[in-house]
Enzyme design. Structure first.
Site, PDB file in Angstrom:
ATOM      1  N   ASP A 130     -16.655  31.777 -62.137  1.00 19.14           N
ATOM      2  CA  ASP A 130     -16.263  33.043 -61.524  1.00 19.14           C
ATOM      3  C   ASP A 130     -16.566  34.148 -62.529  1.00 19.14           C
ATOM      4  OD1 ASP A 130     -15.027  35.213 -60.335  1.00 19.14           O
ATOM      5  OD2 ASP A 130     -12.995  34.464 -60.595  1.00 19.14           O
ATOM      6  N   HIS A 169     -10.138  30.487 -61.998  1.00 21.47           N
ATOM      7  CA  HIS A 169      -9.406  31.140 -63.100  1.00 21.47           C
ATOM      8  C   HIS A 169      -8.842  30.143 -64.112  1.00 21.47           C
ATOM      9  CE1 HIS A 169      -8.983  35.431 -61.271  1.00 21.47           C
ATOM     10  NE2 HIS A 169     -10.207  34.923 -61.194  1.00 21.47           N
ATOM     11  N   HIS A 211     -20.198  39.991 -60.380  1.00 22.45           N
ATOM     12  CA  HIS A 211     -19.583  40.557 -61.584  1.00 22.45           C
ATOM     13  C   HIS A 211     -19.842  39.728 -62.834  1.00 22.45           C
ATOM     14  CE1 HIS A 211     -15.825  38.020 -61.662  1.00 22.45           C
ATOM     15  NE2 HIS A 211     -15.967  37.993 -60.353  1.00 22.45           N
ATOM     16  N   ASP A 238     -19.766  36.065 -54.898  1.00 15.73           N
ATOM     17  CA  ASP A 238     -18.660  35.694 -55.787  1.00 15.73           C
ATOM     18  C   ASP A 238     -18.129  34.325 -55.353  1.00 15.73           C
ATOM     19  OD1 ASP A 238     -16.606  35.837 -57.688  1.00 15.73           O
ATOM     20  OD2 ASP A 238     -16.081  37.901 -57.170  1.00 15.73           O
ATOM     21  N   GLU A 255     -14.489  43.529 -62.635  1.00 21.45           N
ATOM     22  CA  GLU A 255     -14.030  43.060 -61.329  1.00 21.45           C
ATOM     23  C   GLU A 255     -12.641  42.439 -61.432  1.00 21.45           C
ATOM     24  OE1 GLU A 255     -13.428  40.349 -57.868  1.00 21.45           O
ATOM     25  OE2 GLU A 255     -13.407  39.859 -60.001  1.00 21.45           O
ATOM     26  N   GLU A 256     -12.430  41.686 -62.488  1.00 21.33           N
ATOM     27  CA  GLU A 256     -11.189  40.910 -62.605  1.00 21.33           C
ATOM     28  C   GLU A 256      -9.951  41.780 -62.835  1.00 21.33           C
ATOM     29  OE1 GLU A 256     -10.957  37.961 -61.753  1.00 21.33           O
ATOM     30  OE2 GLU A 256     -12.883  36.983 -62.000  1.00 21.33           O
TER      31      GLU A 256
HETATM   32 CO    CO Z   1     -12.007  35.995 -60.454  1.00 19.38          CO
HETATM   33 ZN    ZN Z   2     -14.913  36.643 -59.139  1.00 15.50          ZN
END
Ligand code: CO
Ligand code: ZN
Length: 333
Positions: free
Chosen positions: A166, A305, A65, A219, A196-197
């Site tokens: 990420d 994150h 992503h 990922d 995606e998030e």
């Molecule tokens: Co993520």
């Molecule tokens: Zn991710």
């Protein structure tokens, strides 16, 4: 790959606003692709066709992503402070004190309403963005403006640190894999997905369009190698992870076997992954249409994150090696 990763992670791209990231990928993949298209949700679909004469080529979808977690302005107060809500998994403990950048280039720092107990981390609805305005009329941010962390890329030997590792690491790994595959008996779709998030939205739409037989997400995954971390076995620098389970998906055992036997044959280090929180694009790919055999190759990542996500360069290189080995040969299941 390090220069590419620096460029990718320093680019702005919260969910739904992946255009800048897509532009960079497009430049990289253009000379390598047989077909390129962008679907309605913005996912970039790059096809590498099977070599001429390949028998029963398997349609395989790879997904990484492009989007990163972010925030969106929801209210501006009289003094010009911006209140906000999350776009994806933006947590209070990682947001406090962060620098952020809006799409229009406006930057700000995140402050907070003093909690009763100062040792408690306030949730993001008790935080605000200070963009330097002194009153509402001067605030350069409007309700609905998107922002993301502002942080530069940094190297500490093999340990690489940046925002949006990420999943820009997944993006970089897919680009490098496409570069390293000279010829394939399979019909490959490298998909750089959107949103995606916020709930793996782009990958499902892309999978419906491609209708793959096998799907693989690339990922990041959390590690268990820091003090008082989650009780998981994955570590930085010990190789790409073969996913068995996360809360959103059980990997197809055929895909797991394929990944492990290929890694062992090619003598590429790998780890067995059971993730306790989070999921990936593979979740939506697996249940698209009549179902897809799906799995995931995960890159170990600390501080997921946060604005300083950490990966190990050797894991990235071994991920490229494993994917190249998987995709260059006839799939026998
Ligand atoms: Co993520
Ligand atoms: Zn991710």
């Amino acid at each position: 790959m390090k220069q590419l990763l620096k460029t990718l992670t320093e680019t702005f791209g919260p969910s739904g606003h992946e255009g800048e990231v897509r532009k960079i990928i497009l430049k990289e993949v253009k000379p390598l692709a047989d077909e390129i298209r962008v679907d309605a949700l913005g996912s970039l679909i790059v096809r590498k066709k099977p070599a001429r004469g390949s028998k029963n080529p398997r349609r395989i979808m790879l997904a990484a992503h492009m989007d990163e977690i972010g925030i969106i302005a929801s209210h501006i107060d009289k003094k010009g402070f911006v209140r906000f809500t999350n776009v994806g998994g933006t947590f209070g403990r990682y947001t406090l004190g962060a620098r952020i950048r809006f799409m229009n280039g406006v930057t700000g720092v995140i402050g907070y309403d003093l909690p009763e107990h100062v040792e408690n981390v306030p949730p993001i609805n008790k935080m605000y963005i200070d963009v330097g305005a002194t009153k509402k009329e001067d605030c350069p941010v409007k309700v609905g403006d998107f922002a993301a962390f502002e942080r530069s890329y940094m190297e500490m030997g093999d340990r690489l640190v940046a925002k949006s590792m990420d999943d820009r690491t997944g993006v970089a790994v897919l680009i490098e894999t496409l570069r390293s595959i000279k010829s394939t008996p399979n019909d490959l779709y490298f998909v750089f997905t959107t949103q995606e998030e916020v709930g793996v939205r782009g990958a499902g739409a892309a999978a419906y369009g491609i209708d793959p037989e096998i799907g693989l997400a690339v990922d990041v995954t959390a590690t268990g190698d820091t003090p008082a971390s989650m009780k998981v076995m994955t570590e930085l620098g010990k190789g790409p992870c073969v996913k068995f389970r996360d809360p959103g998906m059980l990997s197809d055992p055929r895909v797991v076997d394929w990944m492990i036997s290929t890694a062992e044959k090619a003598r590429i280090p790998y780890q067995r992954e059971v993730l306790l929180i989070g999921s990936t694009d593979a979740r939506e790919i697996q249940i698209s249409r009549a179902g897809v055999m799906a799995g995931a190759l995960s890159i170990p990542c600390r501080y997921v994150h946060s604005a300083s996500e950490m990966v190990d360069y050797r894991d990235l290189k071994n991920s490229v090696k494993l994917l190249t080995a998987l995709l260059s040969k006839v799939v026998s299941f």
